[in-house]
Design an enzyme around this catalytic site. Sequence first.
Site, PDB file in Angstrom:
ATOM      1  N   CYS A 123       0.873  -1.170   0.000  1.00  0.00           N
ATOM      2  CA  CYS A 123       0.000   0.000   0.000  1.00  0.00           C
ATOM      3  C   CYS A 123       0.915   1.226   0.000  1.00  0.00           C
ATOM      4  CB  CYS A 123      -0.979  -0.004   1.165  1.00  0.00           C
ATOM      5  SG  CYS A 123      -0.252   0.212   2.788  1.00  0.00           S
ATOM      6  N   CYS A 199      -4.244  -0.819  -1.932  1.00  0.00           N
ATOM      7  CA  CYS A 199      -4.770   0.545  -2.041  1.00  0.00           C
ATOM      8  C   CYS A 199      -4.651   0.996  -3.488  1.00  0.00           C
ATOM      9  CB  CYS A 199      -4.075   1.510  -1.090  1.00  0.00           C
ATOM     10  SG  CYS A 199      -2.455   2.074  -1.607  1.00  0.00           S
ATOM     11  N   CYS A 207       4.762  -0.369 -11.637  1.00  0.00           N
ATOM     12  CA  CYS A 207       5.186  -1.498 -10.811  1.00  0.00           C
ATOM     13  C   CYS A 207       6.647  -1.847 -11.078  1.00  0.00           C
ATOM     14  CB  CYS A 207       4.322  -2.723 -11.107  1.00  0.00           C
ATOM     15  SG  CYS A 207       2.565  -2.440 -10.887  1.00  0.00           S
TER      16      CYS A 207
END
Length: 279
Positions: A123, A199, A207
């Site tokens: 998150c 989240c 990523c």
Amino acid sequence: MDSPTAIKILSTLGHEGRLSIFRLLARRAPDALRPSEMALACRLKHSTLSAHLATLSQAGLIQSRREGTAMYYSLATGQTRDFTSYLLEECCRNRPDLCLPTAPTAPAPREAKPGPATILFICTGNSARSILAEVLMRDIGKGRFKTYSAGSYATGKVNPNTLDLLDRSDHDIDGLHSKSLEEMQGPDAPVFDFVFTVCDHAANEECPAWPGQPVSAHWGMPDPAAVTGTDAEVALAFAEAYRTLHTRIEAFAALPLATLDRMSLQAEADRIGALPPTS
């Protein structure tokens, strides 16, 4: 796909704003996002975003649906797949010794890898949701999972409400701390089997290229740490996050991981990410 269609797509993506929207929706696929979330993630004015969404829709790269008064946009996976296939058609004259496959092959069944499955929860702050998920997966899994959590912008401190809730729920909280995503990368970092974002902000970010091609999914939910109000209202928000994660992690822990192939694991991970909390 024919050349005129491919040229139109290339022209559409030849703009920084439209490319950032396309890449965001590709990262979040198969999820559908509201314009407000895309505007925030891509740092675009709403009027500019609207124009870009119209152009991307005309090129067939995204699709939309209406729910009440709200619009949601998602990646048009069929057109995107056709486009990338067209670009790489007959790449390296179809010689496998020269050209790597365009899609990863399915991993070996779980029994081919000894030891517990490694799971990372991400998150933004690593102070609430991802900490809860790390502990719940560890305890519900009963030794079958080695769990980690990290934040893309770690606060460096676990929210006291997180620790209080876990302690009252009979979880061991010794040693829990807020960790940066950088700690989960590098030569000495674990190789993960699964990576879950919990989240929306973290899911919208670019990523890292995780070694081993872990199965990834988005298990988003509201941030209890962002709730303001009375102590009872804050406690309720944390309890709701705990219940939601408990439901999803119980469902994941019940999967026969050793017998599922990658596509089946991905489908199950996506399905579980949409489960509401049980009453």
